[in-house]
Design a protein around this motif. Structure first.
Motif, PDB file in Angstrom:
ATOM      1  N   TYR A 176       0.822  -1.190   0.000  1.00  0.00           N
ATOM      2  CA  TYR A 176       0.000   0.000   0.000  1.00  0.00           C
ATOM      3  C   TYR A 176       0.865   1.253   0.000  1.00  0.00           C
ATOM      4  O   TYR A 176       0.442   2.313  -0.433  1.00  0.00           O
ATOM      5  CB  TYR A 176      -0.922   0.021   1.225  1.00  0.00           C
ATOM      6  CG  TYR A 176      -1.893  -1.124   1.252  1.00  0.00           C
ATOM      7  CD1 TYR A 176      -3.126  -1.031   0.617  1.00  0.00           C
ATOM      8  CD2 TYR A 176      -1.586  -2.316   1.900  1.00  0.00           C
ATOM      9  CE1 TYR A 176      -4.024  -2.079   0.620  1.00  0.00           C
ATOM     10  CE2 TYR A 176      -2.474  -3.377   1.904  1.00  0.00           C
ATOM     11  CZ  TYR A 176      -3.690  -3.247   1.273  1.00  0.00           C
ATOM     12  OH  TYR A 176      -4.572  -4.301   1.275  1.00  0.00           O
TER      13      TYR A 176
ATOM     14  N   ARG B 264      -3.492  -1.022   7.909  1.00  0.00           N
ATOM     15  CA  ARG B 264      -4.827  -1.573   7.970  1.00  0.00           C
ATOM     16  C   ARG B 264      -5.198  -2.106   9.348  1.00  0.00           C
ATOM     17  O   ARG B 264      -5.209  -1.360  10.319  1.00  0.00           O
ATOM     18  CB  ARG B 264      -5.009  -2.627   6.880  1.00  0.00           C
ATOM     19  CG  ARG B 264      -4.872  -2.034   5.458  1.00  0.00           C
ATOM     20  CD  ARG B 264      -4.836  -3.105   4.407  1.00  0.00           C
ATOM     21  NE  ARG B 264      -6.129  -3.756   4.299  1.00  0.00           N
ATOM     22  CZ  ARG B 264      -7.128  -3.332   3.527  1.00  0.00           C
ATOM     23  NH1 ARG B 264      -6.963  -2.262   2.799  1.00  0.00           N
ATOM     24  NH2 ARG B 264      -8.267  -3.986   3.482  1.00  0.00           N
TER      25      ARG B 264
ATOM     26  N   SER C 108     -21.014  -3.637   8.505  1.00  0.00           N
ATOM     27  CA  SER C 108     -20.186  -2.576   7.932  1.00  0.00           C
ATOM     28  C   SER C 108     -20.135  -2.655   6.413  1.00  0.00           C
ATOM     29  O   SER C 108     -19.811  -1.671   5.746  1.00  0.00           O
ATOM     30  CB  SER C 108     -18.769  -2.638   8.504  1.00  0.00           C
ATOM     31  OG  SER C 108     -18.033  -3.726   7.954  1.00  0.00           O
ATOM     32  N   CYS C 109     -20.449  -3.835   5.861  1.00  0.00           N
ATOM     33  CA  CYS C 109     -20.455  -3.986   4.402  1.00  0.00           C
ATOM     34  C   CYS C 109     -21.733  -3.433   3.773  1.00  0.00           C
ATOM     35  O   CYS C 109     -21.821  -3.320   2.541  1.00  0.00           O
ATOM     36  CB  CYS C 109     -20.275  -5.456   4.023  1.00  0.00           C
ATOM     37  SG  CYS C 109     -18.654  -6.125   4.479  1.00  0.00           S
TER      38      CYS C 109
ATOM     39  N   SER D  37     -23.441  -4.743   0.576  1.00  0.00           N
ATOM     40  CA  SER D  37     -22.711  -4.768  -0.694  1.00  0.00           C
ATOM     41  C   SER D  37     -22.488  -6.181  -1.214  1.00  0.00           C
ATOM     42  O   SER D  37     -22.240  -6.367  -2.408  1.00  0.00           O
ATOM     43  CB  SER D  37     -21.359  -4.061  -0.532  1.00  0.00           C
ATOM     44  OG  SER D  37     -21.544  -2.700  -0.217  1.00  0.00           O
TER      45      SER D  37
ATOM     46  N   TYR E 161     -15.147  -7.357   2.918  1.00  0.00           N
ATOM     47  CA  TYR E 161     -14.806  -6.000   3.344  1.00  0.00           C
ATOM     48  C   TYR E 161     -13.659  -5.443   2.497  1.00  0.00           C
ATOM     49  O   TYR E 161     -13.707  -4.300   2.034  1.00  0.00           O
ATOM     50  CB  TYR E 161     -14.435  -6.000   4.826  1.00  0.00           C
ATOM     51  CG  TYR E 161     -14.105  -4.619   5.355  1.00  0.00           C
ATOM     52  CD1 TYR E 161     -15.095  -3.809   5.892  1.00  0.00           C
ATOM     53  CD2 TYR E 161     -12.798  -4.126   5.306  1.00  0.00           C
ATOM     54  CE1 TYR E 161     -14.805  -2.540   6.373  1.00  0.00           C
ATOM     55  CE2 TYR E 161     -12.500  -2.851   5.771  1.00  0.00           C
ATOM     56  CZ  TYR E 161     -13.501  -2.073   6.303  1.00  0.00           C
ATOM     57  OH  TYR E 161     -13.197  -0.801   6.756  1.00  0.00           O
ATOM     58  N   ASP E 162     -12.619  -6.270   2.299  1.00  0.00           N
ATOM     59  CA  ASP E 162     -11.478  -5.821   1.499  1.00  0.00           C
ATOM     60  C   ASP E 162     -11.864  -5.614   0.039  1.00  0.00           C
ATOM     61  O   ASP E 162     -11.357  -4.711  -0.637  1.00  0.00           O
ATOM     62  CB  ASP E 162     -10.335  -6.833   1.597  1.00  0.00           C
ATOM     63  CG  ASP E 162      -9.691  -6.852   2.976  1.00  0.00           C
ATOM     64  OD1 ASP E 162      -9.808  -5.838   3.693  1.00  0.00           O
ATOM     65  OD2 ASP E 162      -9.082  -7.872   3.336  1.00  0.00           O
TER      66      ASP E 162
ATOM     67  N   ILE F   7     -14.576  -4.535  -1.074  1.00  0.00           N
ATOM     68  CA  ILE F   7     -15.290  -3.265  -1.163  1.00  0.00           C
ATOM     69  C   ILE F   7     -14.361  -2.077  -0.918  1.00  0.00           C
ATOM     70  O   ILE F   7     -14.479  -1.033  -1.587  1.00  0.00           O
ATOM     71  CB  ILE F   7     -16.445  -3.228  -0.149  1.00  0.00           C
ATOM     72  CG1 ILE F   7     -17.464  -4.328  -0.452  1.00  0.00           C
ATOM     73  CG2 ILE F   7     -17.122  -1.864  -0.116  1.00  0.00           C
ATOM     74  CD1 ILE F   7     -18.430  -4.584   0.690  1.00  0.00           C
ATOM     75  N   ASN F   8     -13.412  -2.221   0.008  1.00  0.00           N
ATOM     76  CA  ASN F   8     -12.670  -1.069   0.518  1.00  0.00           C
ATOM     77  C   ASN F   8     -11.220  -0.964   0.072  1.00  0.00           C
ATOM     78  O   ASN F   8     -10.565   0.031   0.400  1.00  0.00           O
ATOM     79  CB  ASN F   8     -12.717  -1.086   2.056  1.00  0.00           C
ATOM     80  CG  ASN F   8     -14.116  -0.851   2.587  1.00  0.00           C
ATOM     81  OD1 ASN F   8     -14.631   0.253   2.540  1.00  0.00           O
ATOM     82  ND2 ASN F   8     -14.746  -1.912   3.085  1.00  0.00           N
ATOM     83  N   THR F   9     -10.676  -1.937  -0.641  1.00  0.00           N
ATOM     84  CA  THR F   9      -9.288  -1.841  -1.079  1.00  0.00           C
ATOM     85  C   THR F   9      -9.144  -0.720  -2.114  1.00  0.00           C
ATOM     86  O   THR F   9      -9.899  -0.688  -3.093  1.00  0.00           O
ATOM     87  CB  THR F   9      -8.821  -3.167  -1.700  1.00  0.00           C
ATOM     88  OG1 THR F   9      -8.844  -4.173  -0.688  1.00  0.00           O
ATOM     89  CG2 THR F   9      -7.394  -3.043  -2.238  1.00  0.00           C
ATOM     90  N   PRO F  10      -8.183   0.191  -1.917  1.00  0.00           N
ATOM     91  CA  PRO F  10      -7.979   1.268  -2.898  1.00  0.00           C
ATOM     92  C   PRO F  10      -7.677   0.709  -4.282  1.00  0.00           C
ATOM     93  O   PRO F  10      -6.980  -0.299  -4.426  1.00  0.00           O
ATOM     94  CB  PRO F  10      -6.776   2.034  -2.331  1.00  0.00           C
ATOM     95  CG  PRO F  10      -6.771   1.715  -0.869  1.00  0.00           C
ATOM     96  CD  PRO F  10      -7.286   0.308  -0.761  1.00  0.00           C
TER      97      PRO F  10
ATOM     98  N   ARG G 299      -6.542  -8.949  -4.557  1.00  0.00           N
ATOM     99  CA  ARG G 299      -7.802  -9.129  -3.830  1.00  0.00           C
ATOM    100  C   ARG G 299      -8.261 -10.580  -3.932  1.00  0.00           C
ATOM    101  O   ARG G 299      -8.087 -11.229  -4.961  1.00  0.00           O
ATOM    102  CB  ARG G 299      -8.879  -8.206  -4.389  1.00  0.00           C
ATOM    103  CG  ARG G 299      -8.636  -6.743  -4.138  1.00  0.00           C
ATOM    104  CD  ARG G 299      -9.895  -5.918  -4.392  1.00  0.00           C
ATOM    105  NE  ARG G 299     -10.450  -6.097  -5.718  1.00  0.00           N
ATOM    106  CZ  ARG G 299     -11.604  -5.560  -6.120  1.00  0.00           C
ATOM    107  NH1 ARG G 299     -12.336  -4.850  -5.281  1.00  0.00           N
ATOM    108  NH2 ARG G 299     -12.049  -5.756  -7.346  1.00  0.00           N
TER     109      ARG G 299
END
Length: 316
Positions: free
Chosen positions: A4, A55, A154-155, A158, A284-285, A287-290, A297
């Protein structure tokens, strides 16, 4: 492992100047995994691994992780050893991230999982559990059963974009798992790895040459650690359960440490828990990984089949 945070050679050379591990010859990013930024370093003294912690890893937990690795290494287990800088401190800061250098382990992950590899993994897992018993400092498992429903919430639904109805299916599965999860103190516990996927186990020939990536390690149920491995190792092509692999793994484990009857009886729900834990963190990852992160992923739905399998069995 992942990347990252990018590093400039000049910054890395200055950082290495605080160590006695030689001058930098080359370095490269390591893209496998999803949690921290990792680099393979080649110096005039050999190979090392540099990790920048990101993270989910809390800086306050890092001394515990590094201490566990030092403890296990001192007991004879092949695992990365934290490298101390010239001032005797292993945990440092680089690019505004907590950072540590560890020794490089020889070997490689298995290219194709076999019953023999599963047997060897079972043995080393039980050895890990036994050797960690006198590492008395505890670290709670922040990704155990209490964390799964908040993670699902939290998802924000999604998961239904990946598969219609997934959120409700996971919510229903969580209700069953929460109701059946072993009560505190009912099963043997101690230090567990909690992330012993095939890419975290190195082999040389048929023998395990070392374990890596201890940054999910915690104090929890031994049988839950085994359940994680049954999920990660015993599904061919990530889809088809291989009973021979599970049998070999448990046989290897019990050649070092016998499972209690209650542990065996709890394995189906523990395996369901392991399935949903990795499904949810992958979701979660996902959805949220840049978008610009150098990271591989992982498909969340690969664990849905595992969850469905273990939800329909009375014993592993």
């Amino acid at each position: 492992m992942a990347v990252y945070t990018e590093l400039a050679a000049e910054a890395l050379e200055a950082f290495l100047g605080t160590y006695d591990i030689g001058a930098l010859v080359a370095f490269q990013s390591i893209a496998e995994g999803v949690e921290n930024s990792n680099f393979l370093l080649q110096t005039t003294e050999g190979k090392f691994i540099l990790t920048l912690f990101e993270r989910r890893v809390k800086a306050s937990d890092l001394p515990w992780f590094l201490g566990l690795m030092q403890h296990l290494s001192g007991k004879g287990m092949n695992c990365p050893q934290p490298v101390q800088a010239k001032d005797g401190i292993a945990l440092r800061v680089l690019a505004d991230r907590p950072a540590a250098i560890t020794t490089f382990l020889p070997g490689q992950a298995v290219l194709q999982i076999t019953a023999s590899a599963c047997h060897a993994l079972g043995q080393v897992l039980a050895t890990f559990h036994k050797l960690g018993q006198d590492y008395t400092a505890e670290r709670p498992n922040g990704l155990s059963v209490e964390a799964w429903r908040p993670l699902l919430e939290s998802c924000q639904g999604s998961g239904d974009d990946l598969l219609p109805g997934l959120t409700q299916e996971l919510s229903d599965a969580l209700s069953r798992i929460e109701k059946s999860w072993p009560a505190a103190g009912s099963l043997p516990r101690g230090q567990i790895h909690a992330d012993l996927f095939p890419d975290n186990v190195f082999f040389q020939g048929d023998q395990v040459s070392g374990l890596i990536d201890f940054y999910f390690a915690c104090t929890d149920l031994f049988a839950y650690d085994l359940a994680i491995c049954l999920n990660a190792w015993c599904f061919r092509d990530e889809k088809i359960f291989e009973p021979a692999f599970a049998h070999a793994m448990i046989e290897g484990y019990e050649s070092v440490r016998n499972l209690e009857v209650a542990e065996k009886e709890a394995l189906p729900v523990l395996c369901q828990g392991a399935s949903i834990r990795f499904l949810l963190t992958r979701l979660y990852d996902w959805i949220n990984t840049p978008a610009d992160a150098l990271v591989t992923r992982k498909d969340p739905l690969a664990y849905l089949g595992r969850l469905r399998h273990f939800s329909g069995v009375a014993h592993v």
